[in-house]
Design a protein around this motif. Structure first.
Motif, PDB file in Angstrom:
ATOM      1  N   MET A 101       0.857  -1.208   0.000  1.00 17.65           N
ATOM      2  CA  MET A 101       0.000   0.000   0.000  1.00 17.65           C
ATOM      3  C   MET A 101       0.884   1.246   0.000  1.00 17.65           C
ATOM      4  O   MET A 101       1.052   1.906   1.014  1.00 17.65           O
ATOM      5  N   SER A 102       1.524   1.515  -1.188  1.00 19.57           N
ATOM      6  CA  SER A 102       2.470   2.631  -1.223  1.00 19.57           C
ATOM      7  C   SER A 102       1.751   3.962  -1.421  1.00 19.57           C
ATOM      8  O   SER A 102       2.241   5.005  -1.035  1.00 19.57           O
ATOM      9  N   GLY A 103       0.557   3.923  -2.075  1.00 25.00           N
ATOM     10  CA  GLY A 103      -0.210   5.154  -2.260  1.00 25.00           C
ATOM     11  C   GLY A 103       0.196   5.982  -3.453  1.00 25.00           C
ATOM     12  O   GLY A 103      -0.472   6.933  -3.795  1.00 25.00           O
ATOM     13  N   HIS A 104       1.331   5.646  -4.089  1.00 30.63           N
ATOM     14  CA  HIS A 104       1.705   6.406  -5.292  1.00 30.63           C
ATOM     15  C   HIS A 104       2.519   5.541  -6.248  1.00 30.63           C
ATOM     16  O   HIS A 104       3.325   4.715  -5.836  1.00 30.63           O
ATOM     17  N   LEU A 145     -13.311  -6.256  10.631  1.00 27.53           N
ATOM     18  CA  LEU A 145     -13.092  -4.948  10.001  1.00 27.53           C
ATOM     19  C   LEU A 145     -11.666  -4.530  10.297  1.00 27.53           C
ATOM     20  O   LEU A 145     -11.276  -4.418  11.454  1.00 27.53           O
ATOM     21  N   GLN A 146     -10.899  -4.337   9.231  1.00 28.64           N
ATOM     22  CA  GLN A 146      -9.527  -3.856   9.389  1.00 28.64           C
ATOM     23  C   GLN A 146      -9.318  -2.705   8.418  1.00 28.64           C
ATOM     24  O   GLN A 146     -10.106  -2.521   7.485  1.00 28.64           O
ATOM     25  N   MET A 147      -8.260  -1.952   8.604  1.00 27.13           N
ATOM     26  CA  MET A 147      -7.983  -0.893   7.641  1.00 27.13           C
ATOM     27  C   MET A 147      -6.490  -0.642   7.558  1.00 27.13           C
ATOM     28  O   MET A 147      -5.801  -0.566   8.564  1.00 27.13           O
ATOM     29  N   ASP A 148      -6.028  -0.558   6.310  1.00 24.66           N
ATOM     30  CA  ASP A 148      -4.632  -0.271   6.025  1.00 24.66           C
ATOM     31  C   ASP A 148      -4.643   0.960   5.126  1.00 24.66           C
ATOM     32  O   ASP A 148      -5.385   0.987   4.138  1.00 24.66           O
ATOM     33  N   GLY A 149      -3.892   2.013   5.443  1.00 30.57           N
ATOM     34  CA  GLY A 149      -3.859   3.203   4.595  1.00 30.57           C
ATOM     35  C   GLY A 149      -4.722   4.325   5.135  1.00 30.57           C
ATOM     36  O   GLY A 149      -5.108   4.305   6.313  1.00 30.57           O
ATOM     37  N   ASN A 150      -5.036   5.278   4.257  1.00 31.76           N
ATOM     38  CA  ASN A 150      -5.786   6.471   4.688  1.00 31.76           C
ATOM     39  C   ASN A 150      -6.948   6.765   3.746  1.00 31.76           C
ATOM     40  O   ASN A 150      -6.823   6.615   2.537  1.00 31.76           O
ATOM     41  N   ALA A 157      -5.690   2.800   0.264  1.00 28.50           N
ATOM     42  CA  ALA A 157      -6.316   2.180   1.440  1.00 28.50           C
ATOM     43  C   ALA A 157      -6.954   0.849   1.082  1.00 28.50           C
ATOM     44  O   ALA A 157      -7.356   0.627  -0.062  1.00 28.50           O
ATOM     45  N   ASP A 158      -7.026  -0.021   2.079  1.00 31.18           N
ATOM     46  CA  ASP A 158      -7.644  -1.348   1.926  1.00 31.18           C
ATOM     47  C   ASP A 158      -8.438  -1.634   3.198  1.00 31.18           C
ATOM     48  O   ASP A 158      -7.907  -1.495   4.302  1.00 31.18           O
ATOM     49  N   GLY A 162     -11.617  -0.500  -0.928  1.00 30.33           N
ATOM     50  CA  GLY A 162     -10.437   0.325  -0.645  1.00 30.33           C
ATOM     51  C   GLY A 162     -10.392   1.535  -1.539  1.00 30.33           C
ATOM     52  O   GLY A 162     -11.416   1.923  -2.123  1.00 30.33           O
ATOM     53  N   LYS A 163      -9.210   2.103  -1.655  1.00 33.70           N
ATOM     54  CA  LYS A 163      -9.061   3.325  -2.435  1.00 33.70           C
ATOM     55  C   LYS A 163      -7.782   3.235  -3.263  1.00 33.70           C
ATOM     56  O   LYS A 163      -6.728   2.856  -2.752  1.00 33.70           O
ATOM     57  N   ALA A 164      -7.923   3.541  -4.569  1.00 38.01           N
ATOM     58  CA  ALA A 164      -6.749   3.584  -5.435  1.00 38.01           C
ATOM     59  C   ALA A 164      -6.966   4.679  -6.465  1.00 38.01           C
ATOM     60  O   ALA A 164      -8.101   4.865  -6.933  1.00 38.01           O
ATOM     61  N   ASP A 165      -5.908   5.396  -6.814  1.00 39.92           N
ATOM     62  CA  ASP A 165      -6.007   6.542  -7.746  1.00 39.92           C
ATOM     63  C   ASP A 165      -7.106   7.512  -7.315  1.00 39.92           C
ATOM     64  O   ASP A 165      -7.772   8.122  -8.151  1.00 39.92           O
ATOM     65  N   GLY A 166      -7.363   7.616  -6.029  1.00 33.53           N
ATOM     66  CA  GLY A 166      -8.370   8.551  -5.524  1.00 33.53           C
ATOM     67  C   GLY A 166      -9.801   8.045  -5.631  1.00 33.53           C
ATOM     68  O   GLY A 166     -10.735   8.735  -5.234  1.00 33.53           O
ATOM     69  N   HIS A 167     -10.013   6.807  -6.133  1.00 32.46           N
ATOM     70  CA  HIS A 167     -11.366   6.247  -6.275  1.00 32.46           C
ATOM     71  C   HIS A 167     -11.609   5.190  -5.206  1.00 32.46           C
ATOM     72  O   HIS A 167     -10.715   4.390  -4.919  1.00 32.46           O
TER      73      HIS A 167
END
Ligand code: UDP
Length: 249
Positions: free
Chosen positions: A1-4, A200-205, A184-185, A164-169
């Protein structure tokens, strides 16, 4: 989950690299009763994930000091095979597999009627044969079908899926690239009859609004998965109204 990353994960039309829209989960295949020697079993494919679950019990709990005089305990072992990922994974237990085994057992304890089996153990084995992100959810989905296949009394079966979230979606059911390079995941599992959340877990923002949307999407995905879990169990036990014992020969 690098985010970029330089990879475009969602194009200008909203399509993902594997051709899905934001709300679509990967192709799902579920088969119940695939292992003759286990009390219950299931095989699940979600996209490129391939997962096998086997259940034994209720049986006498070993080691004995773990026995609970009021209910059965649920022991789970999640294992990712060395050949399941592109780079060979070091075989054996690690911090990640201990964590996933624990949260899977806790999710299942919410639905199994453990009070019916004092001092017993219900043992769940999850083998990840091929991994492509989302294996904890695929493993839990398979395990709950295997428990039902073993005839273990439960309030309901448990489907699990991440958003989750990728490319802002905000996206349903992240694949490996989205998981690696996304922001995020959020893996989630529910008891469909009550909509109670049991994992329920969460990785990222994410923002609060994105998180709410991710939960809504994951709950929707779990409900679709639930229908497929029930179909698999019906196929296993019904051939023109008769119990299917074709693998007993
Ligand atoms: N993964 C890997 N090696 C490892 C652990 C994970 O290659 O030792 C990959 C695998 O494809 C896995 C993904 O990373 O599905 C995401 O792992 P994560 O810990 O987020 O759990 P999962 O999404 O599988 O539940």
């Amino acid at each position: 989950m690098s985010g970029h990353s330089d990879i475009v994960l969602v194009d200008e039309k909203g399509m993902r690299i594997d051709g899905r829209t934001a709300e679509e989960h990967r192709a799902v295949k579920i088969e119940a009763g695939v292992l003759k020697n286990a009390d219950g079993s299931a095989y699940v494919e979600i996209g490129k994930n391939k997962v096998l679950a086997a259940v034994y019990g209720p049986r006498e709990c070993h080691p004995r000091h773990l026995q609970n005089p009021t209910k059965a305990i649920v022991q789970c072992k999640y294992n990712m095979e060395a050949y399941s990922v592109g780079d060979r994974k070091r075989p054996g237990t690690d911090r990640r597999s201990i964590e996933i085994s624990k949260i899977t057992a806790e999710a299942l304890e919410n639905v199994i009627l453990t009070g019916l089996f004092p001092r017993a153990s219900i043992d769940v084995y999850i083998e990840i044969l091929q991994a492509n992100a989302g294996t904890r959810c695929a493993g839990l989905t398979a395990a709950s079908v295997a428990l039902a296949d073993a005839g273990i009394p439960m309030k309901d079966i448990v489907p699990a899926m991440a958003a989750g979230k990728a490319d802002g979606h905000v996206l349903l059911d992240l694949n490996k690239e989205e998981d690696n390079y996304g922001q995020a995941d959020v893996p989630l599992a529910i008891v469909p009859s009550t909509e109670e959340i049991v994992l329920l877990q969460m990785d990222g923002n994410m923002t609060r609004e994105e998180f709410d949307r991710a939960i809504e999407m994951a709950v929707g995905g779990c409900k679709e998965l639930y229908a497929l879990q029930k179909d698999a169990l019906k196929r296993r036990y019904t051939v023109d109204g008769e119990e299917d014992d074709s693998d007993e020969q």
